[in-house]
Design an enzyme around this catalytic site. Structure first.
Site, PDB file in Angstrom:
ATOM      1  N   ASP A 298       0.867  -1.181   0.000  1.00  0.00           N
ATOM      2  CA  ASP A 298       0.000   0.000   0.000  1.00  0.00           C
ATOM      3  C   ASP A 298       0.901   1.227   0.000  1.00  0.00           C
ATOM      4  OD1 ASP A 298      -2.318   1.744   0.423  1.00  0.00           O
ATOM      5  OD2 ASP A 298      -3.341  -0.111   0.948  1.00  0.00           O
TER       6      ASP A 298
ATOM      7  N   HIS B 208      -3.086   2.999  -4.582  1.00  0.00           N
ATOM      8  CA  HIS B 208      -2.466   2.545  -3.321  1.00  0.00           C
ATOM      9  C   HIS B 208      -1.015   2.095  -3.521  1.00  0.00           C
ATOM     10  CE1 HIS B 208      -5.988   2.560  -0.606  1.00  0.00           C
ATOM     11  NE2 HIS B 208      -6.693   2.273  -1.673  1.00  0.00           N
TER      12      HIS B 208
ATOM     13  N   GLU C 200     -10.006   2.080  -5.203  1.00  0.00           N
ATOM     14  CA  GLU C 200      -9.720   3.486  -4.873  1.00  0.00           C
ATOM     15  C   GLU C 200      -8.539   4.050  -5.662  1.00  0.00           C
ATOM     16  OE1 GLU C 200     -11.291   3.613  -0.310  1.00  0.00           O
ATOM     17  OE2 GLU C 200      -9.306   2.771  -0.606  1.00  0.00           O
TER      18      GLU C 200
HETATM   19  C1  ACM Z   1     -11.079  -1.213   0.362  1.00  0.00           C
HETATM   20  O1  ACM Z   1     -11.602  -1.224   1.485  1.00  0.00           O
HETATM   21  N1  ACM Z   1     -10.550  -0.085  -0.100  1.00  0.00           N
HETATM   22  C2  ACM Z   1     -11.034  -2.397  -0.463  1.00  0.00           C
END
Ligand code: ACM
Length: 633
Positions: free
Chosen positions: A201, A275, A351
């Site tokens: 991440d 991420h 995201e």
């Molecule tokens: C997530 O909770 N962004 C997969």
């Protein structure tokens, strides 16, 4: 011979009391029939097995260890199964009802017999057996003066779903090999069989990739901050980046072996193309954005503006239009595929901010060349190429439900997190699905009122988790592989708090995923959970008692004034309150109907009692806070 009336009365009473106090099993088995009498553990116990299979030998050895450690009894394992006190027997003829993970457990006064088609079933049978023993069985040293009895019982049990997962985010805060192994030890007690490791991440890349050493020499390290993650100050360039860590490939091999012995698959996740700041900082050429070489691994400072959708303040994406990205990913997935035997690799996909792509000439050129009309189609182009790479390593792809946007890769499975709708859409297209919806199984969220819980984005009460039903009416149930709860660790800095967030909500998830739907029962579950708390106390595992706390709701009365509605998740508790700033006990007014606030009162204090004893925490709630929670007029 005809049995006397008292026999049946005894049997009835035993069954009736079963779920209340004795044998508090989680997840609840498919069928339990209590019998009179008990089996007593004693010295020189023999566990018999009828197979040389490595897995069976391991299960027997583990059980021997677990029985002998707290009792001090000698427990041995041999193959003379007919003479053994405890028998772990693989069935010679397959019992189709048990599948690969089901088992039968028969406790009589002389023997304990666990039978199953496969070693996994024997393992789950031993987990049930351990829960049938006194809680002291969880001790790590000998405990004296315990009556080590198991009540006689016949249990038949098998799981509802094959995918019973927990996700552990080891990126936001790094948790090491021992933490992961402890996590596995705890999850298998409740028959989870899949550990999803969120390995990468913005805050850290946590797995050694030998051909890309900077991912861990640079990407695994940031600056330690504590407090409210997301609001931290941006590290200055001279602050030492010495917080974090990563798993070496040897660590991963050991974790995988440890998990496999306990019938747990490990699903590795590399979260791309969003991420990805840790990867970008390690290899800035993966970005579409000039200046990426000045980025740093995130230490919890703000990098995304969520106010207006999803706008990245630094470009934390790897660039789909950059041909250097694909050989990079080939290297990553080559090594991951060799490390992790599970059939799936998780490629993230969630995201992903698109605002830097929108400005990128390379992305514009890619769109023109490939006829891509939207940024979602750009991401879909990327996911399809990633799927090909992953499949070329002999693995299948699973990703968060954003991978549906712009067109799902042909063979990808979907992990539905933004509610169930992504999963429903994917299943309707014939894709496999794991249900992991934020609104039921996000264990990073607060499990009680935000005034008393460590603050995070939202709230997820135990009762809501327990109502999780992974199969929506409208889809082919065969495509729903199961479900998974997710433990993100932005706000989790240590293992004690990790456990606090996990338990008891993971118990609820375990029951949703293993037990038959018709056997679920909230009252029974909360009572059994209380018994598990006693076991966790013995194990020194931290858990939340938030289910006993008062729950606040607010509404406006006919004159637009605040009304306070109090309730509890656990049934049968009394709620007492004060408005005069004193601390209420069970002699204070007992809540029965919605409350109006006395003129000038600035605080309501609320506490729960059961049978005259305080059971929940006292919550001191400012009236102003409750007013701020009223829906806007
Ligand atoms: C997530 O909770 N962004 C997969």
């Amino acid at each position: 011979m005809k049995k006397p009336f008292f026999f049946y009365l005894f049997l009835f009473c035993s069954i009736a009391s079963f779920s209340r106090t004795e044998n508090p099993l989680i997840p609840i088995p498919s069928s339990v029939t209590k019998q009179p009498g008990s089996f007593s553990l004693h010295n020189n116990l023999v566990i018999g097995i009828n197979s040389d299979e490595k897995n069976v030998v391991f299960v027997a050895g583990q059980l021997a260890k677990e029985l002998s450690t707290p009792t001090g009894f000698k427990v041995s394992v041999n193959k003379n199964i007919a003479a053994a006190n405890i028998r772990l027997q693989l069935l010679k003829t397959r019992d189709n009802d048990l599948g690969d993970e089901g088992y039968k457990l028969s406790v009589s006064q002389k023997t304990i017999i666990i039978s199953a088609n496969k070693a996994a079933g024997l393992f789950y049978g031993t987990q049930t057996l351990l829960q049938l023993l006194p809680k002291e069985i969880e001790n790590k040293s000998v405990v004296k003066n315990i009556s080590w009895k198991v009540s006689c019982v016949e249990i038949t049990d098998q799981p509802r779903f094959a995918w019973r997962g927990l996700m552990f985010d080891v990126s936001r805060h790094f948790f090491g090999k021992k933490d992961v192994e402890d996590f596995i030890d705890n999850m298998v007690k409740y028959k989870f069989n899949l550990l999803h490791l969120h390995l990468t991440d913005d805050e850290g890349w946590r797995v050694e990739i030998k051909s890309l050493p900077r991912l861990t020499s640079v990407g695994a390290w940031n600056v330690k901050r504590v407090g409210t993650f997301g609001d931290f100050s941006k590290p200055t360039p001279d602050e030492p980046k010495n917080y974090g860590g990563f798993f070496t490939q040897e660590d991963i091999k050991e974790i995988v072996r440890y998990a496999k012995e306990r019938f747990v698959n490990i699903l590795p996740e590399v979260d791309i193309p969003g991420h990805s700041l840790a990867a970008i900082v390690s290899y800035p050429e993966l970005s579409c954005t000039p200046g990426a070489e000045n980025y740093q691994v995130r230490s919890g400072e703000k990098i995304i503006n969520w106010q207006h959708g999803l706008v990245a303040l630094v470009d934390n994406t790897i660039c789909p239009a950059n041909e250097k990205v694909y050989p990079f990913l080939d290297k990553v997935f080559t090594e991951l595929a060799q490390l992790f035997p599970f059939e799936y690799i998780h490629i993230g996909g969630d995201e992903c901010a698109k605002n830097f792509w929108e400005k990128s000439d390379a992305v514009k050129q890619l769109m023109q060349k490939e006829g891509l009309k939207t940024m979602e189609e750009v991401q879909s182009y990327f996911e399809k190429r990633v799927e090909k790479i992953v499949e070329s390593k002999g693995k299948k792809v699973i990703g968060w439900d954003e991978i549906l946007e712009g067109g799902l890769a042909p063979n990808a499975a979907v992990m539905s997190w933004r509610g169930m709708k992504g999963g429903i859409a994917a299943a309707k297209m014939g894709h496999e699905v794991v249900m992991s919806p934020t609104d039921f199984v996000y264990l990073d969220l607060m499990q009680g009122d935000r005034i008393i819980e460590p603050p995070v984005y939202g709230t997820m009460l135990l009762k809501k988790v327990y109502s999780f039903e992974p199969v929506p009416d409208s889809v082919d149930a065969k495509l729903i592989k199961g479900g998974q709860a997710n433990l993100w660790t932005e706000q989790i800095y240590n293992t004690r708090h990790m456990q606090y967030m996990l338990w008891p909500r993971a118990l609820a998830v375990a029951e949703c995923l293993w037990s038959a739907k018709q056997n679920k029962n909230w009252d029974s579950f909360t009572k059994r959970t209380e018994s598990m708390f006693e076991r966790m106390d013995v194990e020194h595992v931290k858990y939340a008692r938030s289910m006993f706390d008062p729950v606040f709701e607010v509404k406006r009365d006919a004159s637009n004034e605040l009304q306070i509605i109090l309730s509890t998740e656990v049934n049968g508790l009394d709620i007492h309150y004060s408005f005069d700033n004193s601390n209420p006990d069970n002699f204070y007014p007992k809540y029965s109907t919605p409350l109006s606030v006395p003129k000038d009162a600035s605080m309501i204090k609320v506490v729960t009692y059961r049978d005259g004893k305080q059971i929940g925490r006292q919550i001191d709630m400012p009236i102003a806070t409750l007013k701020s929670r009223l829906p806007k007029k």
